[in-house]
Design an enzyme around this catalytic site. Structure first.
Site, PDB file in Angstrom:
ATOM      1  N   CYS A  63       0.828  -1.215   0.000  1.00  0.00           N
ATOM      2  CA  CYS A  63       0.000   0.000   0.000  1.00  0.00           C
ATOM      3  C   CYS A  63       0.860   1.260   0.000  1.00  0.00           C
ATOM      4  O   CYS A  63       1.718   1.422   0.875  1.00  0.00           O
ATOM      5  CB  CYS A  63      -0.906  -0.013   1.232  1.00  0.00           C
ATOM      6  SG  CYS A  63      -1.802   1.533   1.502  1.00  0.00           S
ATOM      7  N   TRP A  96      -7.454  -6.429   5.668  1.00  0.00           N
ATOM      8  CA  TRP A  96      -6.118  -6.991   5.468  1.00  0.00           C
ATOM      9  C   TRP A  96      -5.918  -8.157   6.438  1.00  0.00           C
ATOM     10  O   TRP A  96      -6.445  -8.154   7.549  1.00  0.00           O
ATOM     11  CB  TRP A  96      -5.056  -5.932   5.733  1.00  0.00           C
ATOM     12  CG  TRP A  96      -5.109  -4.765   4.797  1.00  0.00           C
ATOM     13  CD1 TRP A  96      -5.920  -3.674   4.894  1.00  0.00           C
ATOM     14  CD2 TRP A  96      -4.324  -4.581   3.619  1.00  0.00           C
ATOM     15  NE1 TRP A  96      -5.683  -2.808   3.854  1.00  0.00           N
ATOM     16  CE2 TRP A  96      -4.709  -3.334   3.054  1.00  0.00           C
ATOM     17  CE3 TRP A  96      -3.333  -5.327   2.986  1.00  0.00           C
ATOM     18  CZ2 TRP A  96      -4.133  -2.829   1.894  1.00  0.00           C
ATOM     19  CZ3 TRP A  96      -2.751  -4.831   1.833  1.00  0.00           C
ATOM     20  CH2 TRP A  96      -3.153  -3.594   1.292  1.00  0.00           C
ATOM     21  N   THR A 130      -8.453   0.178   6.855  1.00  0.00           N
ATOM     22  CA  THR A 130      -7.325   0.626   6.052  1.00  0.00           C
ATOM     23  C   THR A 130      -5.998   0.519   6.789  1.00  0.00           C
ATOM     24  O   THR A 130      -5.935   0.505   8.019  1.00  0.00           O
ATOM     25  CB  THR A 130      -7.535   2.083   5.619  1.00  0.00           C
ATOM     26  OG1 THR A 130      -7.602   2.924   6.782  1.00  0.00           O
ATOM     27  CG2 THR A 130      -8.820   2.244   4.806  1.00  0.00           C
ATOM     28  N   VAL A 131      -4.931   0.478   5.995  1.00  0.00           N
ATOM     29  CA  VAL A 131      -3.564   0.639   6.483  1.00  0.00           C
ATOM     30  C   VAL A 131      -3.028   1.931   5.891  1.00  0.00           C
ATOM     31  O   VAL A 131      -3.471   2.336   4.811  1.00  0.00           O
ATOM     32  CB  VAL A 131      -2.674  -0.553   6.071  1.00  0.00           C
ATOM     33  CG1 VAL A 131      -3.067  -1.812   6.807  1.00  0.00           C
ATOM     34  CG2 VAL A 131      -2.694  -0.793   4.564  1.00  0.00           C
ATOM     35  N   TYR A 194      -5.557   6.964  -8.854  1.00  0.00           N
ATOM     36  CA  TYR A 194      -6.751   6.204  -8.489  1.00  0.00           C
ATOM     37  C   TYR A 194      -7.989   6.745  -9.191  1.00  0.00           C
ATOM     38  O   TYR A 194      -8.878   5.980  -9.581  1.00  0.00           O
ATOM     39  CB  TYR A 194      -6.954   6.230  -6.968  1.00  0.00           C
ATOM     40  CG  TYR A 194      -6.002   5.349  -6.210  1.00  0.00           C
ATOM     41  CD1 TYR A 194      -6.332   4.037  -5.888  1.00  0.00           C
ATOM     42  CD2 TYR A 194      -4.750   5.822  -5.828  1.00  0.00           C
ATOM     43  CE1 TYR A 194      -5.461   3.214  -5.199  1.00  0.00           C
ATOM     44  CE2 TYR A 194      -3.855   5.010  -5.145  1.00  0.00           C
ATOM     45  CZ  TYR A 194      -4.216   3.704  -4.832  1.00  0.00           C
ATOM     46  OH  TYR A 194      -3.331   2.900  -4.162  1.00  0.00           O
TER      47      TYR A 194
END
Length: 353
Positions: A63, A96, A130-131, A194
């Site tokens: 990521c 994840w 999220t990370v 993105y």
């Protein structure tokens, strides 16, 4: 249909990314901070003070947003103060997973999915898992996933634990310019790729494509006669741009249709990216195999076959860049970080060597 394939289908990411028209990123994060003074949490909970060994940084190599935190942690020498958990490169719609660790569990937090840390803090957490995320080890609860603030706080709040010779990544006299550059880089480049890749219409894609390349051309011009984005040494601005540039030819050029040209065909940006890649703390955090696996497998909307491409050739990242002739030095009055810690190295064959 067997149980495993049923579960995979149930938690498919299809429809999660391309939803029609423009892609709009959810930028609502858990805004708690870990500070010298331990400011109160979002709902008036006790604050989160800077403490050695209290928090675990969960940051997947794949990521780009998480990659920032890994780079800054390494540049500043915070490895002994903040431990690092690294999920595998892929995830489903839930979260994840720690599938690269023995038993599929993070060895410190004891969880299989990052989702568990979010739910321990917010049982009905409504947004994406999220990370990067900073997790309070004792409680197992997430503290924050506000990635833009995490790296700034590493620079400004964790100074007591910086290594000798740590660079000044967010110096006070440059913060105004760093913030201005960061804003344009985020909206037009970091998030711009993105917007191209997740566009749901031709019109949305065309507009995103034009904005992206206008910004990349601006950066190409800006870096023609200066070694770094702001000032004479590496700053937060360079970290934020690098994590997009290093993924550009391997992923964004084809997968996200950002294909006017390759990064390697833009002489100043390509030399700048190689300069950073060859600087300790940058290229030694990059796992191209995991990067490609993440994008090409997880984004079912735009790559339903899940086939991961074999290319591109990566040896160019190690070729001479010639940027030493420009004014500036990587760490200013500081020094490079030491070797990558045991257990945190990129796997053999996954880098550019």
């Amino acid at each position: 249909m067997n149980q495993q394939s049923s579960t995979v289908r149930e938690h498919s990411t299809r429809g999660s990314y391309v939803t029609g028209g423009d892609f709009n990123r959810d930028t609502n994060y858990i805004e708690d901070r870990i500070t010298k003074n331990g400011e109160a949490g979002l709902n008036g909970e006790p604050g989160w003070p800077v403490e050695r060994g209290r928090y675990r940084l969960v940051a997947a190599r794949a990521c780009p947003w998480a990659n920032r935190t890994v780079i800054v942690r390494r540049l500043l020498g915070l490895e002994d103060a903040i431990s690092l958990g690294q999920p595998g490169p892929t995830h489903d719609a839930r979260s994840w997973t720690f599938d690269l660790d023995p038993g599929g569990k993070d060895p410190v937090l004891g969880i299989k999915r990052l989702q568990e840390a979010y739910f321990r803090r917010f049982p009905d957490y409504p947004r994406g898992i999220t990370v990067p995320a900073l997790v309070d080890i004792a409680s197992g609860a997430v503290v924050t996933n506000n990635f833009p603030q995490i790296t700034l706080d590493f620079s400004t709040e964790w100074t007591a634990f910086h290594r000798p010779g740590a660079p000044r990544l967010y110096p006070e006299h440059l913060r105004g310019e760093i913030d201005r550059v960061n804003k344009r880089v985020f909206t037009e480049v970091n998030n711009g790729v993105y917007r191209c890749g997740f566009a749901g219409s031709q019109e949305a894609y065309d507009a995103a494509y034009a904005r992206l390349w206008a910004a990349l051309d601006w950066l190409e011009d800006r870096l023609a006669d200066q070694r770094y984005l702001v000032g004479g040494s590496i700053t937060e601005a360079d970290v934020r741009l690098f994590t997009t540039l290093v993924r550009f030819d391997a992923v964004y050029h084809g997968h996200f249709k950002c294909n006017r040209n390759k990064l390697s065909e833009m002489p100043h940006l390509w030399a700048y990216a190689r300069d950073l890649f060859q600087t300790p703390g940058f290229g030694d955090t990059i796992d191209f195999v995991q990067i490609k696996q993440h994008y090409y497998i997880v984004h079912e909307d735009i790559n339903p076959t899940g086939i991961v491409p074999a290319g591109p050739e990566l040896s160019g990242w190690l070729t001479p860049h010639g940027r030493e002739s420009l004014n500036g030095s990587p760490f200013g009055e500081g020094t490079p970080p030491g070797p990558v810690r045991a257990g945190e190295q990129v796997s053999p064959g996954h880098g550019a060597g």
